[in-house]
Every structure is written in C-alpha cells, then in structure tokens.
Design an enzyme around this catalytic site. Structure first.
Site, PDB file in Angstrom:
ATOM      1  N   GLU A   1       0.826  -1.224   0.000  1.00 24.68           N
ATOM      2  CA  GLU A   1       0.000   0.000   0.000  1.00 24.68           C
ATOM      3  C   GLU A   1       0.856   1.268   0.000  1.00 24.68           C
ATOM      4  O   GLU A   1       0.369   2.340   0.357  1.00 24.68           O
ATOM      5  CB  GLU A   1      -0.930   0.012   1.228  1.00 24.68           C
ATOM      6  CG  GLU A   1      -1.863  -1.177   1.356  1.00 24.68           C
ATOM      7  CD  GLU A   1      -2.954  -1.253   0.283  1.00 24.68           C
ATOM      8  OE1 GLU A   1      -2.940  -0.411  -0.649  1.00 24.68           O
ATOM      9  OE2 GLU A   1      -3.792  -2.160   0.361  1.00 24.68           O
TER      10      GLU A   1
ATOM     11  N   HIS B   1      -2.775   2.474   8.291  1.00 23.88           N
ATOM     12  CA  HIS B   1      -3.887   1.730   7.689  1.00 23.88           C
ATOM     13  C   HIS B   1      -4.122   0.453   8.483  1.00 23.88           C
ATOM     14  O   HIS B   1      -3.169  -0.213   8.888  1.00 23.88           O
ATOM     15  CB  HIS B   1      -3.558   1.390   6.233  1.00 23.88           C
ATOM     16  CG  HIS B   1      -4.442   0.357   5.637  1.00 23.88           C
ATOM     17  ND1 HIS B   1      -5.811   0.533   5.520  1.00 23.88           N
ATOM     18  CD2 HIS B   1      -4.186  -0.881   5.133  1.00 23.88           C
ATOM     19  CE1 HIS B   1      -6.343  -0.546   4.962  1.00 23.88           C
ATOM     20  NE2 HIS B   1      -5.383  -1.425   4.723  1.00 23.88           N
TER      21      HIS B   1
ATOM     22  N   HIS C   1      -7.521  -2.682   9.711  1.00 20.75           N
ATOM     23  CA  HIS C   1      -8.801  -3.306   9.399  1.00 20.75           C
ATOM     24  C   HIS C   1      -9.638  -3.435  10.677  1.00 20.75           C
ATOM     25  O   HIS C   1      -9.916  -4.558  11.120  1.00 20.75           O
ATOM     26  CB  HIS C   1      -8.581  -4.701   8.796  1.00 20.75           C
ATOM     27  CG  HIS C   1      -7.670  -4.734   7.608  1.00 20.75           C
ATOM     28  ND1 HIS C   1      -7.001  -5.878   7.202  1.00 20.75           N
ATOM     29  CD2 HIS C   1      -7.311  -3.767   6.707  1.00 20.75           C
ATOM     30  CE1 HIS C   1      -6.279  -5.623   6.121  1.00 20.75           C
ATOM     31  NE2 HIS C   1      -6.433  -4.346   5.808  1.00 20.75           N
TER      32      HIS C   1
ATOM     33  N   GLU D   1     -16.978  12.455  22.534  1.00 18.38           N
ATOM     34  CA  GLU D   1     -15.584  12.604  22.106  1.00 18.38           C
ATOM     35  C   GLU D   1     -15.376  12.602  20.587  1.00 18.38           C
ATOM     36  O   GLU D   1     -14.381  13.126  20.107  1.00 18.38           O
ATOM     37  CB  GLU D   1     -14.743  11.471  22.706  1.00 18.38           C
ATOM     38  CG  GLU D   1     -14.388  11.673  24.154  1.00 18.38           C
ATOM     39  CD  GLU D   1     -13.517  12.900  24.375  1.00 18.38           C
ATOM     40  OE1 GLU D   1     -12.405  12.925  23.839  1.00 18.38           O
ATOM     41  OE2 GLU D   1     -13.970  13.821  25.055  1.00 18.38           O
TER      42      GLU D   1
ATOM     43  N   HIS E   1     -13.092  -2.930   3.601  1.00 17.23           N
ATOM     44  CA  HIS E   1     -11.648  -3.184   3.726  1.00 17.23           C
ATOM     45  C   HIS E   1     -11.067  -2.650   5.042  1.00 17.23           C
ATOM     46  O   HIS E   1     -10.497  -3.414   5.807  1.00 17.23           O
ATOM     47  CB  HIS E   1     -10.882  -2.590   2.530  1.00 17.23           C
ATOM     48  CG  HIS E   1      -9.427  -2.911   2.531  1.00 17.23           C
ATOM     49  ND1 HIS E   1      -8.746  -3.413   1.456  1.00 17.23           N
ATOM     50  CD2 HIS E   1      -8.492  -2.810   3.522  1.00 17.23           C
ATOM     51  CE1 HIS E   1      -7.481  -3.622   1.761  1.00 17.23           C
ATOM     52  NE2 HIS E   1      -7.296  -3.257   3.013  1.00 17.23           N
TER      53      HIS E   1
HETATM   54  P1  13P Z   1       0.780  -5.432   3.097  1.00 12.73           P
HETATM   55  O1  13P Z   1       1.101  -6.746   3.787  1.00 12.73           O
HETATM   56  O2  13P Z   1       1.358  -5.352   1.723  1.00 12.73           O
HETATM   57  O3  13P Z   1       1.169  -4.258   3.981  1.00 12.73           O
HETATM   58  O4  13P Z   1      -0.792  -5.381   2.877  1.00 12.73           O
HETATM   59  C1  13P Z   1      -1.675  -5.485   3.952  1.00 12.73           C
HETATM   60  C2  13P Z   1      -2.949  -4.744   3.719  1.00 12.73           C
HETATM   61  O5  13P Z   1      -3.587  -4.350   4.658  1.00 12.73           O
HETATM   62  C3  13P Z   1      -3.407  -4.516   2.324  1.00 12.73           C
HETATM   63  O6  13P Z   1      -4.399  -3.549   2.291  1.00 12.73           O
HETATM   64 ZN    ZN Z   2      -5.569  -3.430   4.176  1.00 14.64          ZN
END
Ligand code: 13P
Ligand code: ZN
Length: 270
Positions: A116, A139, A141, A169, A210
C-alpha cells in the site's frame, strides 16, 4: 554508533503495531504504517546512510524526494514487529528520481515495503500540504468500522454524523469527519490517488469492505483518531438493533464544538 533498535522511532513503531494487533485491527499481515523521520535522526544511527538496495515504487513521489520514511513490510505480521523489527520494518529514502526507494535499513530477509505504499506516500504528500507537521499514515482493518461499511450509507456526511452521535468525544477528536471510498481494489496506484484526494479534506478515510486510513503528526495521535472512530462504530453496531430513545442532537453537537473550540465540517451540523 548507537543501536538503531533502541531509536525512539523504531520503538514507537514496535509499540504501535503491537497495540494495533492487540486490538484486533491487524490480522495476519493486515495493515501498514509509515512515518516520516528526520534525516538528522537517522544519521545518529546510520552515519553514512549507505543504500542497501534500490527498490522501484511504480509511481511518482517526487514531492517527498530525499525524505526518510520508516514503514512496515509487505506480508509482514504486526504481531511479529516487536520481536524482529529489522525484518518487519524498513527505512527507505525517496530517491532523486522520485520513483525509487533507497533502502537504508531493515527488510533484512530481502523483503520490501507494504503493497500500500502508493496510498501511504500519496497521502503523506496530500496531508503535508494541509499540515506541514503531518508525519504518520496508518492503515488497518478495525472490525466495527469495517462492519459499518456493510450496513450504513457510505455518504461521508451521514457516516460521520452517525459516529459523532455515538460518543461526545467523536466531535472533539475528529470534527473534520471521515472521507469514505467505495470498495476498490487495494494496493493499486488508483486507490492511492483516490485516498490522497480525500486526504486533502479529511484525516481519516474509510475503505468500504476493507478498513481505514488515518493521518496525524505522530503515532499516538493517529492511533487515537482511529481508536475513537472505531469505538463510535462499535457503539453504533451495538445500539442499531434497538429502538433509540435519546441521542446526541445537532444542537448538542454545536454545543460540543463551541465548548471544545473545534471547527466541524462546514454545513454538516444543522
Ligand atoms: P501489506 O502486507 O502489503 O502491507 O498489505 C496489507 C494490507 O492491509 C493490504 O491492504
Ligand atoms: Zn488493508
């Protein structure tokens, strides 16, 4: 020469990725973090800044030319960063051509930066124009934000207001709201460009089905942003099946913004 493993920037990356894993935001290799670090701080540990490998990035990041970035590796598990930072993290410097990354440290097993990287570096470029002190792109999840993208309207004003109404908050921490992207293929320059476009206006960008991106001046601030949004999303999902008897109204949101002296997105509170 000082031991780079002891450097504040390495230790902070270790602690942050461990916390992200602990909270269930980063299963397997899920998630990636990048932080711009000053060359003078890198110099304390890597005097000659010898280039170990040059790795093509496949996009133009000329605006970051010469900048050093510590970043998680592709395919690497956040649960392992703390015990082996030199394999799971790397320090890259953006080369003079703007399209290569020069590896200065890390990715010891021959690995490379996150898939990413386009979204990270393009978001850094966008955020630096808004806030020259921005250093971090994160980033992950998180379960509740991610779940919310299945059942909630993806309109960013509606999405943000739902979160603002869950905990007082939320308005204090992210008065600027969240940008939302529809599902897109990850790891591409296209999703990188779309994320960076949203980052002109928001410090958080949700990727439907995602995860989420956050931006901030340091790892704590960025982590805290995502943590607060994620808690709001958890509350939303917990209360969704029930009849709402009372909630934070627009009038209350205005009161919060006035009291905490924060400016919310223009026109988003009636
Ligand atoms: P990477 O292992 O390449 O960092 O990817 C993980 C991810 O969250 C893809 O969106
Ligand atoms: Zn991801």
């Amino acid at each position: 020469m000082k031991n780079i493993i002891k450097a504040k920037f390495v230790q902070e990356m270790c602690d942050t990725t461990a916390n992200m894993y602990r909270l269930g935001w980063d299963e397997r290799n899920g998630g990636n973090v990048s932080m711009i670090i000053e060359d003078k701080d890198v110099e304390k540990y890597l005097k000659n800044r010898k280039v170990i490998r040059t790795i093509p990035m496949g996009f133009d990041a000329s605006a970051l030319k010469g900048k050093c970035v510590i970043v998680t590796g592709t395919g690497k598990y956040f649960k392992n960063v703390k015990t082996d930072p030199e394999t799971n993290l790397g320090i890259i410097r953006i080369a003079a051509n703007g399209t290569d990354a020069e590896l200065l440290w890390g990715f010891k097993d021959g690995g490379k930066f996150t898939s990413e990287l386009p979204a990270h570096l393009m978001s850094h470029i966008a955020r630096l124009k808004v806030d020259p002190k921005n250093r971090v792109i994160m980033h992950c999840h998180p379960i509740n934000i991610l779940s919310m993208t299945f059942v909630h309207d993806l309109d960013e004003k509606a999405f943000t207001k739902t979160l603002w109404r869950t905990i007082t908050e939320c308005m204090v921490v992210f008065p600027d709201g969240l940008g939302v992207l529809p599902w897109m293929l990850c790891g591409t320059n296209e999703i990188g460009e779309a994320t960076a476009e949203k980052m002109k206006d928001f410090r958080m960008v949700v990727w439907a089905q995602h995860g989420i991106y956050g931006a901030g001046r340091d790892l704590d601030e960025t982590f805290g942003l995502i943590e607060t949004a994620e808690k709001g999303a958890e509350i939303y999902l917990k209360i969704k099946p029930f009849e709402i008897k009372q909630e934070i109204t627009d009038e209350n949101l205005k009161e919060i913004a006035e009291w905490f002296k924060v400016a919310y997105k223009d026109g988003w509170v009636d």
